[in-house]
Design a protein around this motif. Structure first.
Motif, PDB file in Angstrom:
ATOM      1  N   TRP A  38     -41.737 -31.264  -8.568  1.00  0.00           N
ATOM      2  CA  TRP A  38     -41.790 -32.644  -8.893  1.00  0.00           C
ATOM      3  C   TRP A  38     -42.334 -33.604  -7.752  1.00  0.00           C
ATOM      4  O   TRP A  38     -42.299 -33.100  -6.355  1.00  0.00           O
ATOM      5  CB  TRP A  38     -40.343 -33.141  -9.290  1.00  0.00           C
ATOM      6  CG  TRP A  38     -39.373 -33.234  -8.332  1.00  0.00           C
ATOM      7  CD1 TRP A  38     -38.848 -32.390  -7.604  1.00  0.00           C
ATOM      8  CD2 TRP A  38     -39.224 -34.550  -7.565  1.00  0.00           C
ATOM      9  NE1 TRP A  38     -38.259 -32.993  -6.419  1.00  0.00           N
ATOM     10  CE2 TRP A  38     -38.156 -34.345  -6.472  1.00  0.00           C
ATOM     11  CE3 TRP A  38     -39.415 -36.048  -7.981  1.00  0.00           C
ATOM     12  CZ2 TRP A  38     -37.549 -35.381  -5.821  1.00  0.00           C
ATOM     13  CZ3 TRP A  38     -38.848 -36.878  -7.258  1.00  0.00           C
ATOM     14  CH2 TRP A  38     -38.093 -36.621  -6.205  1.00  0.00           C
ATOM     15  N   ARG A  39     -42.779 -34.775  -7.983  1.00  0.00           N
ATOM     16  CA  ARG A  39     -43.186 -35.607  -6.866  1.00  0.00           C
ATOM     17  C   ARG A  39     -43.021 -36.867  -7.505  1.00  0.00           C
ATOM     18  O   ARG A  39     -43.441 -37.292  -8.677  1.00  0.00           O
ATOM     19  CB  ARG A  39     -44.487 -35.150  -6.059  1.00  0.00           C
ATOM     20  CG  ARG A  39     -45.515 -35.675  -7.234  1.00  0.00           C
ATOM     21  CD  ARG A  39     -46.909 -35.425  -6.364  1.00  0.00           C
ATOM     22  NE  ARG A  39     -48.131 -35.479  -7.297  1.00  0.00           N
ATOM     23  CZ  ARG A  39     -48.628 -34.800  -8.100  1.00  0.00           C
ATOM     24  NH1 ARG A  39     -48.164 -33.793  -8.202  1.00  0.00           N
ATOM     25  NH2 ARG A  39     -49.925 -35.501  -8.757  1.00  0.00           N
ATOM     26  N   PHE A  46     -43.135 -40.462 -11.954  1.00  0.00           N
ATOM     27  CA  PHE A  46     -43.101 -39.214 -11.549  1.00  0.00           C
ATOM     28  C   PHE A  46     -44.219 -38.253 -11.887  1.00  0.00           C
ATOM     29  O   PHE A  46     -44.315 -38.338 -13.381  1.00  0.00           O
ATOM     30  CB  PHE A  46     -41.522 -38.346 -11.599  1.00  0.00           C
ATOM     31  CG  PHE A  46     -40.591 -39.564 -11.071  1.00  0.00           C
ATOM     32  CD1 PHE A  46     -40.031 -39.551  -9.806  1.00  0.00           C
ATOM     33  CD2 PHE A  46     -39.956 -40.265 -12.206  1.00  0.00           C
ATOM     34  CE1 PHE A  46     -39.108 -40.461  -9.275  1.00  0.00           C
ATOM     35  CE2 PHE A  46     -39.013 -41.302 -11.514  1.00  0.00           C
ATOM     36  CZ  PHE A  46     -38.525 -41.164 -10.359  1.00  0.00           C
ATOM     37  N   VAL A  47     -44.323 -37.153 -11.290  1.00  0.00           N
ATOM     38  CA  VAL A  47     -44.930 -35.941 -11.864  1.00  0.00           C
ATOM     39  C   VAL A  47     -44.215 -34.815 -11.651  1.00  0.00           C
ATOM     40  O   VAL A  47     -43.713 -34.384 -10.757  1.00  0.00           O
ATOM     41  CB  VAL A  47     -46.182 -35.904 -11.289  1.00  0.00           C
ATOM     42  CG1 VAL A  47     -46.777 -34.585 -11.627  1.00  0.00           C
ATOM     43  CG2 VAL A  47     -47.345 -36.852 -11.409  1.00  0.00           C
ATOM     44  N   VAL A  48     -43.933 -33.998 -12.933  1.00  0.00           N
ATOM     45  CA  VAL A  48     -43.215 -32.779 -12.840  1.00  0.00           C
ATOM     46  C   VAL A  48     -44.128 -31.894 -13.261  1.00  0.00           C
ATOM     47  O   VAL A  48     -44.797 -32.238 -14.431  1.00  0.00           O
ATOM     48  CB  VAL A  48     -42.024 -32.967 -13.870  1.00  0.00           C
ATOM     49  CG1 VAL A  48     -41.087 -31.882 -13.937  1.00  0.00           C
ATOM     50  CG2 VAL A  48     -40.955 -33.911 -13.264  1.00  0.00           C
ATOM     51  N   GLN A  77     -35.255 -30.167 -19.169  1.00  0.00           N
ATOM     52  CA  GLN A  77     -34.886 -29.906 -18.018  1.00  0.00           C
ATOM     53  C   GLN A  77     -35.258 -31.071 -17.266  1.00  0.00           C
ATOM     54  O   GLN A  77     -34.781 -31.176 -15.792  1.00  0.00           O
ATOM     55  CB  GLN A  77     -35.683 -28.730 -17.650  1.00  0.00           C
ATOM     56  CG  GLN A  77     -35.388 -27.449 -18.417  1.00  0.00           C
ATOM     57  CD  GLN A  77     -35.710 -25.999 -18.037  1.00  0.00           C
ATOM     58  OE1 GLN A  77     -36.285 -25.995 -16.803  1.00  0.00           O
ATOM     59  NE2 GLN A  77     -35.596 -25.029 -18.713  1.00  0.00           N
ATOM     60  N   ALA A  78     -36.416 -31.649 -17.636  1.00  0.00           N
ATOM     61  CA  ALA A  78     -36.664 -32.971 -16.557  1.00  0.00           C
ATOM     62  C   ALA A  78     -35.603 -33.992 -16.495  1.00  0.00           C
ATOM     63  O   ALA A  78     -35.419 -34.741 -15.428  1.00  0.00           O
ATOM     64  CB  ALA A  78     -37.965 -33.510 -16.839  1.00  0.00           C
ATOM     65  N   ILE A  79     -34.737 -34.112 -17.599  1.00  0.00           N
ATOM     66  CA  ILE A  79     -33.682 -35.168 -17.309  1.00  0.00           C
ATOM     67  C   ILE A  79     -32.748 -34.932 -16.708  1.00  0.00           C
ATOM     68  O   ILE A  79     -32.404 -35.734 -15.582  1.00  0.00           O
ATOM     69  CB  ILE A  79     -33.200 -35.203 -18.833  1.00  0.00           C
ATOM     70  CG1 ILE A  79     -34.009 -35.754 -19.910  1.00  0.00           C
ATOM     71  CG2 ILE A  79     -31.750 -35.880 -18.741  1.00  0.00           C
ATOM     72  CD1 ILE A  79     -33.612 -35.610 -21.388  1.00  0.00           C
ATOM     73  N   LEU A 120     -46.353 -32.946 -16.493  1.00  0.00           N
ATOM     74  CA  LEU A 120     -45.464 -33.988 -17.371  1.00  0.00           C
ATOM     75  C   LEU A 120     -45.668 -35.195 -16.350  1.00  0.00           C
ATOM     76  O   LEU A 120     -45.179 -35.336 -15.244  1.00  0.00           O
ATOM     77  CB  LEU A 120     -44.145 -33.460 -17.518  1.00  0.00           C
ATOM     78  CG  LEU A 120     -43.815 -32.196 -18.043  1.00  0.00           C
ATOM     79  CD1 LEU A 120     -42.121 -32.132 -18.221  1.00  0.00           C
ATOM     80  CD2 LEU A 120     -44.295 -32.141 -19.561  1.00  0.00           C
ATOM     81  N   HIS A 121     -46.219 -36.078 -16.758  1.00  0.00           N
ATOM     82  CA  HIS A 121     -46.340 -37.662 -16.495  1.00  0.00           C
ATOM     83  C   HIS A 121     -45.285 -38.645 -16.706  1.00  0.00           C
ATOM     84  O   HIS A 121     -45.311 -38.493 -17.988  1.00  0.00           O
ATOM     85  CB  HIS A 121     -47.831 -38.171 -16.357  1.00  0.00           C
ATOM     86  CG  HIS A 121     -48.842 -37.276 -15.871  1.00  0.00           C
ATOM     87  ND1 HIS A 121     -49.560 -37.519 -14.587  1.00  0.00           N
ATOM     88  CD2 HIS A 121     -49.662 -36.327 -16.632  1.00  0.00           C
ATOM     89  CE1 HIS A 121     -50.544 -36.718 -14.720  1.00  0.00           C
ATOM     90  NE2 HIS A 121     -50.461 -35.732 -15.619  1.00  0.00           N
ATOM     91  N   ILE A 122     -44.168 -38.807 -15.957  1.00  0.00           N
ATOM     92  CA  ILE A 122     -43.031 -39.242 -16.583  1.00  0.00           C
ATOM     93  C   ILE A 122     -42.957 -40.642 -16.101  1.00  0.00           C
ATOM     94  O   ILE A 122     -42.956 -40.910 -14.787  1.00  0.00           O
ATOM     95  CB  ILE A 122     -41.776 -38.574 -16.145  1.00  0.00           C
ATOM     96  CG1 ILE A 122     -41.845 -37.098 -16.887  1.00  0.00           C
ATOM     97  CG2 ILE A 122     -40.507 -39.217 -16.716  1.00  0.00           C
ATOM     98  CD1 ILE A 122     -40.814 -36.162 -16.561  1.00  0.00           C
ATOM     99  N   ARG A 123     -42.776 -41.986 -16.949  1.00  0.00           N
ATOM    100  CA  ARG A 123     -42.380 -43.137 -16.457  1.00  0.00           C
ATOM    101  C   ARG A 123     -41.017 -43.674 -17.126  1.00  0.00           C
ATOM    102  O   ARG A 123     -40.720 -43.342 -18.268  1.00  0.00           O
ATOM    103  CB  ARG A 123     -43.354 -44.153 -17.126  1.00  0.00           C
ATOM    104  CG  ARG A 123     -43.164 -45.479 -16.707  1.00  0.00           C
ATOM    105  CD  ARG A 123     -44.288 -46.409 -17.431  1.00  0.00           C
ATOM    106  NE  ARG A 123     -44.534 -46.156 -18.794  1.00  0.00           N
ATOM    107  CZ  ARG A 123     -43.692 -46.734 -19.791  1.00  0.00           C
ATOM    108  NH1 ARG A 123     -42.822 -47.555 -19.427  1.00  0.00           N
ATOM    109  NH2 ARG A 123     -43.928 -46.817 -20.963  1.00  0.00           N
TER     110      ARG A 123
END
Length: 325
Positions: A38-39, A46-48, A77-79, A120-123
């Motif tokens: 992740w970053r 974030f990017v996961v 899992q990202a949560i 995964l691109h996460i906002r």
């Protein structure tokens, strides 16, 4: 953070990829960790990264397509991952789903000659805190596979410290008491009717109505019950929706391309939970895909546990078996 290596990198200088520690994604089995890194890329963005195996003991391919619930499990899992590493949530806090949805591009689910590398691109939005503690947020996810659009997902959840969680759950939060009250497993539905290959993985039991099934909560299932819990876990409920959708679409076969769920209360292990389906009108898209939508409601002790809408995108009818017409 995981960094991919190039073919020219020397072994001494290479940074090797690996799965993230299982504690960050709330799994007991290292083998079930899908996330690899992740970053942060901006404030609350974030990017996961994840990797999906070509075959999985539970989320297995069907008709040459990756199981779309691998996307749901990756987001699940990202949560906890981002809760812990980005929002300073201590271990032991509980992330409780309010809403969950996803939509996938079937073409990007085709199984290839190597594991699927997922980004995964996460906002994050709707972020609320109580004091310094994270109380709530919603993740908006765009997923790609090797640069190709894979799908979208959205997950809204609250975060509770264990003391608050135990107060909310009362006697239902005691694992020993819950284990002593788990109802016996009812017989499973026929696997092929619910899109499964093995009786062990069937989470629905038949009733006298084809539109009503009983949830099977097998607390010994190694994937759905990776560790002891005091209620039916979220991925079990998603699996129940998937199997109910396949049963509704039967004898057509296909991929569960879309799902939208709203959760109202916990599904307890101590009393029957009923899964009820209502089929919506079929439709054919401009590309010729046959879509079979269904509405699913889970009820327990006279109250709604969740409501859901799901869509099977059909690939073919169930092939006839020898000795059947």
């Amino acid at each position: 953070m995981t960094v991919s290596t190039s073919s020219t990198a020397s072994p001494a200088n290479a940074v090797l990829s690996s799965a993230l520690p299982r504690e960050y994604v709330h799994k007991s089995a290292h083998s079930e960790v899908l996330l690899t890194g992740w970053r942060p890329v901006a404030a609350d963005e974030f990017v996961v990264t994840a990797q999906w195996p070509r075959a999985h003991s539970f989320y297995s391919p069907d008709a040459g397509h990756h199981d779309p619930l691998l996307l749901a499990e990756s987001v699940r899992q990202a949560i906890p991952l981002l809760s812990h590493v980005a929002y300073e949530v201590p271990f032991g806090h509980r992330q409780i789903w309010d809403t969950f949805s996803y939509s996938t591009n079937p073409a990007a689910l085709v199984v290839g000659s190597r594991p699927a590398d997922i980004t995964l691109h996460i906002r994050c939005s709707g972020i609320a805190r109580r004091g310094r503690r994270l109380a709530r947020l919603t993740m908006h996810v765009t997923a790609t596979r090797d640069g190709e659009f894979l799908g979208t997902a959205e997950a809204g959840f609250t975060n509770q410290p264990d003391s608050v969680y135990q107060r909310l759950r009362g006697g239902n939060g005691d694992l020993d008491q819950v284990a002593a009250r788990v109802i016996p497993l009812p017989p499973p539905m026929t696997p092929r009717r619910v899109g499964r290959d093995r009786f062990h993985d069937v989470v629905l039991s038949p009733t006298s109505s084809t539109r009503r099934a009983q949830l099977r909560t097998d607390i010994n299932h190694p994937i759905l019950f990776d560790h002891p819990v005091d209620h039916a876990p979220g991925m079990l409920l998603l699996e129940a929706v998937r199997q109910a959708a396949h049963a509704s679409a039967f004898p057509h076969r296909g991929v569960l391309t879309d799902m939208e769920m709203r959760f109202f209360r916990y599904a307890e292990l101590s009393s029957p939970c009923w899964i009820e389906t209502t089929a919506a009108p079929d439709r054919t898209t401009a590309s010729g895909c046959h879509r079979l939508p269904v509405r699913v409601v889970a009820r327990q002790n006279g109250e709604d546990v969740f409501t859901a809408r799901a869509t099977i995108t059909a690939t073919a009818p169930e092939p006839p078996r020898l000795g059947t017409s």
